[in-house]
Design a protein around this motif. Structure first.
Motif, PDB file in Angstrom:
ATOM      1  N   ARG A 745       0.855  -1.189   0.000  1.00 20.93           N
ATOM      2  CA  ARG A 745       0.000   0.000   0.000  1.00 20.93           C
ATOM      3  C   ARG A 745       0.885   1.229   0.000  1.00 20.93           C
ATOM      4  N   ASP A 746       0.783   2.011  -1.043  1.00 26.08           N
ATOM      5  CA  ASP A 746       1.638   3.188  -1.209  1.00 26.08           C
ATOM      6  C   ASP A 746       3.109   2.824  -1.016  1.00 26.08           C
ATOM      7  N   GLY A 747       3.488   1.673  -1.595  1.00 32.61           N
ATOM      8  CA  GLY A 747       4.890   1.266  -1.614  1.00 32.61           C
ATOM      9  C   GLY A 747       5.369   0.488  -0.411  1.00 32.61           C
ATOM     10  N   LYS A 748       4.540   0.314   0.616  1.00 35.59           N
ATOM     11  CA  LYS A 748       4.967  -0.381   1.828  1.00 35.59           C
ATOM     12  C   LYS A 748       4.136  -1.653   2.017  1.00 35.59           C
ATOM     13  N   THR A 749       4.808  -2.742   2.370  1.00 42.57           N
ATOM     14  CA  THR A 749       4.096  -4.004   2.596  1.00 42.57           C
ATOM     15  C   THR A 749       3.144  -3.845   3.768  1.00 42.57           C
ATOM     16  N   CYS A 750       1.888  -4.203   3.542  1.00 41.37           N
ATOM     17  CA  CYS A 750       0.887  -4.045   4.602  1.00 41.37           C
ATOM     18  C   CYS A 750       0.155  -5.346   4.904  1.00 41.37           C
ATOM     19  N   TYR A 770      -6.391  -9.009   3.576  1.00 38.57           N
ATOM     20  CA  TYR A 770      -6.731  -8.011   4.590  1.00 38.57           C
ATOM     21  C   TYR A 770      -5.749  -6.844   4.522  1.00 38.57           C
ATOM     22  N   VAL A 771      -6.301  -5.642   4.518  1.00 38.82           N
ATOM     23  CA  VAL A 771      -5.503  -4.412   4.533  1.00 38.82           C
ATOM     24  C   VAL A 771      -5.794  -3.692   5.844  1.00 38.82           C
ATOM     25  N   PRO A 772      -4.763  -3.420   6.661  1.00 44.25           N
ATOM     26  CA  PRO A 772      -4.997  -2.709   7.921  1.00 44.25           C
ATOM     27  C   PRO A 772      -5.484  -1.289   7.677  1.00 44.25           C
ATOM     28  N   CYS A 773      -6.372  -0.838   8.540  1.00 43.52           N
ATOM     29  CA  CYS A 773      -6.795   0.552   8.493  1.00 43.52           C
ATOM     30  C   CYS A 773      -5.679   1.435   9.064  1.00 43.52           C
ATOM     31  N   VAL A 774      -5.505   2.612   8.484  1.00 45.31           N
ATOM     32  CA  VAL A 774      -4.502   3.548   9.000  1.00 45.31           C
ATOM     33  C   VAL A 774      -4.817   3.877  10.455  1.00 45.31           C
ATOM     34  N   GLU A 775      -6.096   3.992  10.740  1.00 41.32           N
ATOM     35  CA  GLU A 775      -6.567   4.155  12.110  1.00 41.32           C
ATOM     36  C   GLU A 775      -7.922   3.465  12.191  1.00 41.32           C
ATOM     37  N   PRO A 776      -8.330   3.010  13.383  1.00 39.63           N
ATOM     38  CA  PRO A 776      -9.622   2.319  13.473  1.00 39.63           C
ATOM     39  C   PRO A 776     -10.738   3.188  12.903  1.00 39.63           C
ATOM     40  N   GLY A 777     -11.545   2.583  12.064  1.00 35.41           N
ATOM     41  CA  GLY A 777     -12.653   3.308  11.483  1.00 35.41           C
ATOM     42  C   GLY A 777     -12.297   4.095  10.236  1.00 35.41           C
ATOM     43  N   GLU A 778     -11.089   3.906   9.701  1.00 32.06           N
ATOM     44  CA  GLU A 778     -10.726   4.585   8.459  1.00 32.06           C
ATOM     45  C   GLU A 778     -11.818   4.345   7.411  1.00 32.06           C
ATOM     46  N   THR A 779     -12.159   5.361   6.662  1.00 28.64           N
ATOM     47  CA  THR A 779     -13.245   5.212   5.694  1.00 28.64           C
ATOM     48  C   THR A 779     -12.821   4.319   4.547  1.00 28.64           C
ATOM     49  N   SER A 786      -5.684   4.734  -1.887  1.00 25.84           N
ATOM     50  CA  SER A 786      -4.237   4.472  -1.924  1.00 25.84           C
ATOM     51  C   SER A 786      -3.857   3.744  -3.204  1.00 25.84           C
ATOM     52  N   ASP A 787      -2.553   3.707  -3.483  1.00 24.81           N
ATOM     53  CA  ASP A 787      -2.026   2.928  -4.596  1.00 24.81           C
ATOM     54  C   ASP A 787      -1.633   1.550  -4.072  1.00 24.81           C
ATOM     55  N   TYR A 788      -2.038   0.509  -4.799  1.00 23.01           N
ATOM     56  CA  TYR A 788      -1.764  -0.856  -4.359  1.00 23.01           C
ATOM     57  C   TYR A 788      -0.978  -1.617  -5.421  1.00 23.01           C
ATOM     58  N   GLU A 789      -0.058  -2.438  -4.918  1.00 20.46           N
ATOM     59  CA  GLU A 789       0.694  -3.349  -5.770  1.00 20.46           C
ATOM     60  C   GLU A 789       0.739  -4.712  -5.085  1.00 20.46           C
TER      61      GLU A 789
END
Length: 816
Positions: A745-750, A770-779, A786-789
């Motif tokens: 996600r945006d160049g970083k393994t998530c 599964y992609v973690p939310c930046v913070e709980p409840g992220e929209t 974000s950019d995904y690879e």
């Protein structure tokens, strides 16, 4: 020699490294009255002669988590106990000799990074730099894990035993468990023999850590523990002057591993055709024993090794060792609460990787025993995955010939076991074979995975690239999307729940609402107290007091066991009826036309809307049709009494010619369900995945007053999601996805993909993860912006992402 006590909270049977680990971890959790009984001396079965390789990377995230824990534990044990474990992080190198193996180890390296393991892909020249003695002719690539290591197996076990004693456990040697006392589904005590003395320990729980005796101990305890011993060979050279510490070296294409130890080289083998041992039982006096040498069996490995490591030609052989190791039918160890009994736990069958597994496995089992719930997903190794027939001795002997070698075999996608096949056959098996079915095996079931064309070899030709069935599956996939296909779902588990409390029980065990009319189908999950998913099922109300639960084939026993253990005071009877009915799934835009041609019943939306079942006539027989789909199309699952399956198949097949009906396999079902975003239990959803974060909140009805996991669902709705299950489609149509590929996600393994496959209708590889939310409840909007690879073998490939399915996001086609 200590005399066993009269009472214990838990008795652990077996004093190898895993028994010592379980005792250590229970004692560290504060358990008192922990008693370990060892028939001879600690480590005297398999542990003492293990090679002691300690690697971090395993096939799944949780198995890697356990292996990493083992390594960290062993690094600290010496300071804690004063027992030298010989543990050192000298790294490991795995080399490939083919391009296919190169892709495998590079994909493993990518997976390792997603799992948080330090790993480096290296060229043949870099392999040579790190292992100067290696002949790199034919080497195509390598991977280097700097934190892997090795240790002294016996001393690791003895250190764990000392740590257990230091925390209050009793470890008693020369004490054979000869029997047990039972009360229904519980063991109330174990009977022991110590020299001329005999006695009895009353206990609350028993743990079977019997190693290669685990199958036999399991029978004594009333449980099924499928494993069998094989001969395992290695040689140790004479001392080699000036040989310095080297990384552990694995050359899987030559079935060999190399370990430097005290100036000598240990060469071990995982040969493709193993030698089962002790078919008539392990000798009663077995203790620190070796098996007879078989140089002819080992010689092909040694010949290749001398060429690969030329110094071996000059070094004399100090030791030729042959010792037994236990292997399980699927090459994964057995852990957890045995489904056959309510207080018998298992930790056995470690498939020659017991040292690296024992620390983590002991920790996980101890936590599970302490809390009553798995600490995280352990489905890969949960003993409840084993089917009752797999305890058959002849089956275990035949399968063990293959499983030893599978550790170093090419781990191609979709690779099928070759031994001990053909045991569980659906009623349609012969009909499908006649029409070109290529069978795979799951939980012993022979299942048509794909269909060969006329003149095509009806067999797998394995590769990491597009395999020989790729186009076949595409044709099957498109038939279901554009016309009509039929496939055999008979292997899916079928469990009847009936009795006066059937509806109340289902409303307690499942997240859905089961107060529905007869004939209504409910898609639901069984949740644990944390709202993790223990089962993913469809439930049909067959009669007012009878429900049919349909489960994946591999989890039928686990799901039935979960229900039984949560029955409480509900008055219900739970029965496995899987073999009583065959199932043919007829799916696609013309499915209604096919069924209407063979049945006088009405299949319109008015009579048989989506999510309902009805009894029908079909041909000259009867059946029950369920209007549901796992491929996202208009379709029905046709449940046929086993005695009428042949007739019904022939009737549909004959009528299907007028509609160009195509026979399809399980691979098609998997590719279609991924396009539709349908979750796969064991991959996309597990016991540690919260039902809301898995995107399945629609199936949970919290207006019900009480069901398992309800409070955790409500809490999550208040606090917000920490992650979401997202769907991915590669923008480049060429690369293939299988699962476990890293998500960036945006160049970083998530994270990593939980599922991967090829979407033939959407024209690209697809996956879920599964992609973690930046913070709980992220929209959702922020997450998707974000950019995904996806990291495919080290290459970062751009991916489109969405929460809705890539195919038919509104679900209109299934309800047409």
């Amino acid at each position: 020699m200590a005399t066993p006590p009269n009472q214990a909270r838990v008795v652990i049977i077996g004093g190898g490294v895993i028994g010592c680990s379980v005792a250590y971890h229970l004692a560290k959790l504060g358990w008192k009255d922990v008693v370990l009984l060892e028939r001879k001396q600690l480590t005297s079965g398999t542990t003492w002669h293990a090679a002691g390789l300690i690697a971090q990377l395993r096939a799944t995230a949780n198995m890697t988590k356990l292996a990493k824990y083992s390594q960290e534990l062993y690094g600290n044990l010496e300071a804690e106990t004063g027992v030298a474990t010989g543990f050192k992080r000298n790294g490991s190198i795995t080399v490939a000799l083919t391009n296919e193996r190169r892709e495998e180890i590079y994909r493993q390296a990518a997976m390792a990074r997603a799992f948080g393991v330090d790993v480096e892909e290296i060229s043949p020249a870099e392999v040579k730099q790190r292992y100067e003695h290696l002949n790199i002719e034919g080497v195509t690539a390598g991977v280097y894990l700097p934190l892997d290591g090795q240790g002294d197996p016996a001393n690791i076990a003895l250190a764990l035993a000392k740590g257990a004693r230091q925390n209050g456990a009793q470890v008693i040697e020369r004490t054979l468990v000869t029997g047990v006392k039972k009360d229904g589904r519980r063991i109330t005590g174990v009977v022991w023999e110590q020299g001329d003395q005999t006695g009895h320990i009353a206990c609350d729980m028993v743990v079977n850590c019997g190693g290669m005796w685990g199958h036999q101990v399991g029978k004594m305890l009333g449980t099924n523990v499928p494993l069998h011993a094989c001969e395992h060979f290695y040689i140790v050279t004479e001392n080699i002057p000036n040989l310095t510490q080297m990384p552990v070296l694995r050359v899987p294409d030559e079935c060999a591993y190399y370990k430097e130890d005290a100036g000598k080289i240990l060469l071990g083998a995982f040969e493709p055709n193993a030698k089962p041992w002790a078919m008539d039982g392990i000798p009663h006096d077995f203790e620190f024993d070796q098996l007879p040498e078989d140089f002819d069996h080992f010689e092909p490995i040694l010949e290749r090794a001398v060429d690969r490591l030329p110094m071996l030609a000059e070094a004399g052989i100090h030791t030729f060792f042959n010792g037994p190791e236990s292997f399980t039918p699927d090459d994964a160890y057995h852990l957890g609460l045995a489904p056959d009994m309510d207080n018998v736990w298992v930790a056995a069958g470690f498939n020659s990787i017991g040292i690296q597994s024992a620390g983590g496995a002991g920790m996980a089992l101890a936590q599970w025993m302490d809390t009553g719930e798995k600490p995280f997903d352990l489905g890969d190794v949960d003993i409840s995955r084993m089917q009752p027939f797999q305890g058959n001795k002849t089956y275990l002997i035949e399968r063990s010939k293959e499983t030893l070698g599978l550790l170093y075999a090419d781990h191609f996608p979709f690779r099928q076991k070759a031994t001990a096949r053909g045991i569980r056959r659906t009623p349609f098996h012969a009909h499908l074979l006649e029409r070109g079915a290529v069978m795979g095996e799951l939980a012993g079931w022979e299942r048509a995975n794909w269909f060969a064309r006329d003149g095509q070899n009806p067999a797998y030709e394995y590769s990491w690239s597009r395999q020989n069935f790729f186009d076949n599956v595409r044709d099957e996939h498109m038939a279901v999307r554009e016309n009509v296909g039929m496939y055999d779902m008979s292997s899916f588990g079928k469990i009847r729940v009936e009795g006066r409390d059937a509806m109340a029980f289902m409303n307690y065990i499942g997240g859905g609402n089961f107060d529905v009319p007869v004939g209504k189908i409910v898609y639901t999950q069984f949740l644990n107290s944390k709202a993790g998913i223990e089962a993913d099922v469809t439930v049909t109300r067959i009669e007012p007091d009878c429900f049919l639960v349909v489960t994946p084939a591999a989890t039928r026993l686990a799901d039935q066991t979960w229900m039984r253990r949560n029955t409480g005071n509900f008055n219900v009877v739970i029965t496995d009826v899987t073999a009583g009915e065959g199932i043919l799934a007829i799916m696609g835009p013309r499915a209604r036309d096919v069924l209407q041609s063979v049945s006088p019943n009405d299949f319109t939306n008015e009579t048989n809307p989506f999510g309902t079942a009805q009894e029908i006539e079909i041909g000259m027989g009867t059946a029950r049709v369920h209007r549901v789909t796992y491929v996202g199309e208009l379709g029905w699952e046709v449940y046929v009494p086993a005695d009428q399956c042949g007739h019904v198949f022939e009737t549909i097949a004959a009528a299907g010619r007028d509609f160009n009906l195509k026979l399809c396999g399980m691979h098609m079902m998997d590719t279609c369900r991924m396009e539709k975003g349908f979750r796969h239990f064991g991959h996309d959803i597990t016991s540690e995945d919260h039902v809301l974060e898995a995107g399945l909140g629609f199936a949970v009805k919290t207006e019900k007053p009480d069901f398992i996991g309800r409070d955790a669902v409500l809490r999550k709705r208040e606090t917000g999601l920490k992650q979401r299950l997202v769907q991915f489609k590669l923008t480049d149509p060429k690369p293939l996805l299988y699962h476990n590929e890293p998500i960036l996600r945006d160049g970083k393994t998530c994270g990593y993909l939980s599922s991967g496959g090829y979407g033939h209708h959407v024209g690209a590889a697809i996956g879920m993860g599964y992609v973690p939310c930046v913070e709980p409840g992220e929209t959702v909007a922020d997450m998707l912006a974000s950019d995904y690879e996806i990291d495919v073998m080290g290459r970062k490939v751009k991916a489109e992402v969405q929460l809705k399915p890539f195919y038919d996001p509104t679900g209109a086609r299934a309800k047409a």
